[in-house]
Design a protein around this motif. Sequence first.
Motif, short mmCIF file in Angstrom:
data_model
loop_
_atom_site.label_atom_id
_atom_site.label_comp_id
_atom_site.label_asym_id
_atom_site.label_seq_id
_atom_site.Cartn_x
_atom_site.Cartn_y
_atom_site.Cartn_z
N CYS A 138 0.81 -1.22 0.00
CA CYS A 138 0.00 0.00 0.00
C CYS A 138 0.84 1.27 0.00
N ASP A 139 2.14 1.14 0.22
CA ASP A 139 3.02 2.31 0.18
C ASP A 139 3.71 2.46 -1.17
N ASP A 140 3.24 1.70 -2.16
CA ASP A 140 3.85 1.78 -3.48
C ASP A 140 3.28 2.99 -4.23
N VAL A 141 3.73 4.18 -3.80
CA VAL A 141 3.34 5.45 -4.41
C VAL A 141 4.63 6.20 -4.73
N GLU A 142 4.74 6.73 -5.95
CA GLU A 142 6.00 7.38 -6.35
C GLU A 142 5.71 8.66 -7.14
N GLU A 143 6.42 9.71 -6.77
CA GLU A 143 6.40 10.94 -7.55
C GLU A 143 7.42 10.77 -8.69
N LEU A 144 6.91 10.50 -9.88
CA LEU A 144 7.80 10.24 -11.01
C LEU A 144 8.37 11.52 -11.60
N ILE A 145 7.56 12.59 -11.66
CA ILE A 145 8.00 13.87 -12.18
C ILE A 145 7.55 14.95 -11.19
N PRO A 146 8.49 15.61 -10.48
CA PRO A 146 8.08 16.70 -9.59
C PRO A 146 7.45 17.83 -10.39
N LEU A 147 6.53 18.54 -9.78
CA LEU A 147 5.86 19.63 -10.45
C LEU A 147 6.88 20.67 -10.92
N GLY A 148 6.88 20.95 -12.21
CA GLY A 148 7.82 21.90 -12.78
C GLY A 148 7.55 22.09 -14.26
N LEU A 149 8.39 22.90 -14.90
CA LEU A 149 8.23 23.15 -16.32
C LEU A 149 8.26 21.84 -17.10
N LEU A 150 7.32 21.66 -18.00
CA LEU A 150 7.12 20.39 -18.69
C LEU A 150 8.34 20.00 -19.54
N ASN A 151 8.82 18.79 -19.30
CA ASN A 151 9.82 18.16 -20.16
C ASN A 151 9.09 17.00 -20.84
N LYS A 152 8.64 17.21 -22.06
CA LYS A 152 7.77 16.24 -22.72
C LYS A 152 8.45 14.89 -22.87
N LYS A 153 9.68 14.88 -23.32
CA LYS A 153 10.38 13.62 -23.56
C LYS A 153 10.51 12.80 -22.28
N LYS A 154 10.90 13.45 -21.20
CA LYS A 154 11.08 12.76 -19.92
C LYS A 154 9.74 12.27 -19.36
N THR A 155 8.71 13.10 -19.46
CA THR A 155 7.40 12.72 -18.92
C THR A 155 6.82 11.53 -19.68
N ILE A 156 6.91 11.57 -21.00
CA ILE A 156 6.38 10.46 -21.81
C ILE A 156 7.15 9.18 -21.52
N ALA A 157 8.46 9.28 -21.33
CA ALA A 157 9.27 8.09 -21.03
C ALA A 157 8.83 7.46 -19.71
N LYS A 158 8.52 8.29 -18.71
CA LYS A 158 8.08 7.77 -17.41
C LYS A 158 6.72 7.07 -17.55
N ILE A 159 5.83 7.67 -18.33
CA ILE A 159 4.50 7.06 -18.53
C ILE A 159 4.63 5.71 -19.22
N GLN A 160 5.41 5.67 -20.29
CA GLN A 160 5.55 4.44 -21.07
C GLN A 160 6.24 3.32 -20.30
N ALA A 161 7.03 3.66 -19.29
CA ALA A 161 7.78 2.64 -18.53
C ALA A 161 6.96 1.95 -17.45
#
Length: 481
Positions: A191-214
Amino acid sequence: MPQMHQYVEETDPVKTMVMNPVVGWEHRRKYMTGTPAGTEMVAGYPCDVVEYREAGKDAVAYRVWTSQSLAFTVKTVSYATNGNATMALRNIKEGPQDDALFSIPAGYSKVGPGAKGADSSAGQTEKEKPSPAASGNIVFILDASGSMWGQVEGTAKIAIAKEVLTGLVEELPDDAVVGLVAYGHRRKGDCDDVEELIPLGLLNKKKTIAKIQALSPKGKTPISRSVRLTAERLKNLKEETTIVLVTDGKETCDPDPCGLVKGLKASAIKFVMNVIGFDVTGDEREQLECMATAGDGQYYTAGNAGEFMSAAREVVEKSTPPYGVLKVSASKNGKPFNTFVTITDQESGKRWTPASTSGETGTAEIRLAPGTYQAELKDSGVSGGRAPMVHLKEIVIVAGETVERTADFSDGTLVIATLLNGKTILKNWSNYPRNGTRVVNLPEGTYTVIVISKKQKLNFDNVMVAGGSRETITASFPINP
């Protein structure tokens, strides 16, 4: 200043001299005369060498090496009275920079020099405060629990979610402020498997999409803990953030996620909670609707990929204020020109510098809320007086539309030659090098030039300087006037 969540913005080169000697030295050389001194290799780059001297002095004040291929200073030596100083670049790497290097982290407040404390920005005048972001903050919470392997119309829900969110991220504006949280993607039964993959900040599209796809679904559905983690990151923000929860089921770890959202709203954390229920049952929907209502947001139901995409787009559009785009193109002598763009809101008087024109294209695209603005661009590299400025007035921004304006900084070279008795070179203090000439770069225009030698004065009216041109005038004085 990460300890205080503050940042200082200063675009005036004179005022940055203390903090940035590179800028300070360049500013001081602006009032000196440069003489070519050959070509040398520095850090593996062929460089043009220029020696700078103060007017009327023989001693070299600065020696500067500028890379021919980079068009950038890679080494500078200052020959000061209290000892020489050298600044040089090492380990030079060419290539694109990470946009995150130039972005202001979420939660940072703009302050003036010398201010202290995280709340010091409260003492600023209205004109000193930064303009609100053109788009609101958005944090996506994505369900990556084991149930997301379930299928809708023959396709795994996680695959649909990845495709929809990837497309959504690609459509977001480059200056969007976005964060990403996921749960249930690393461990089964945790139940503690919660992760902030991208901290709130200016959008880095490539990095954000990579995190989603993984993401690979594995575990439980700890919705409450993911919301609590997200809210914890937002508690110091002054602006409101939109939270978008995407889930295919209800909470499986904690008893009352709706009550949690109510408590977080009561704690004065500024957020709106929107929920997209993807292929959920009636019972699950009731819990999720309660969360959206408690978070002053809206619940969206999606039974297939198309409905999911429509819901995601609608919630993002509602969280993004309407905006228009100002496209500024700057050129100098027919080539793209790099300079800062300072914006002033004509109604509020707020003034800020959101962008600079590209050295490669000469353009900058700036998102602005609907209204009327002015833009100011400056060429600080021109000698012979104040830095030329271009003022763009009455820029009316309409939501969904692009306004294009241009700024031309074309300049030319004026050579003033001085002769005594027709052939003797006049060695006046203002002439350097000591060859009887004075060379200045001037913006396009028509000028009056006055040359004075002792008690003699010669006037040259209607001297025209065109972009990219080199004009010469000769002041010839008699030996015995």
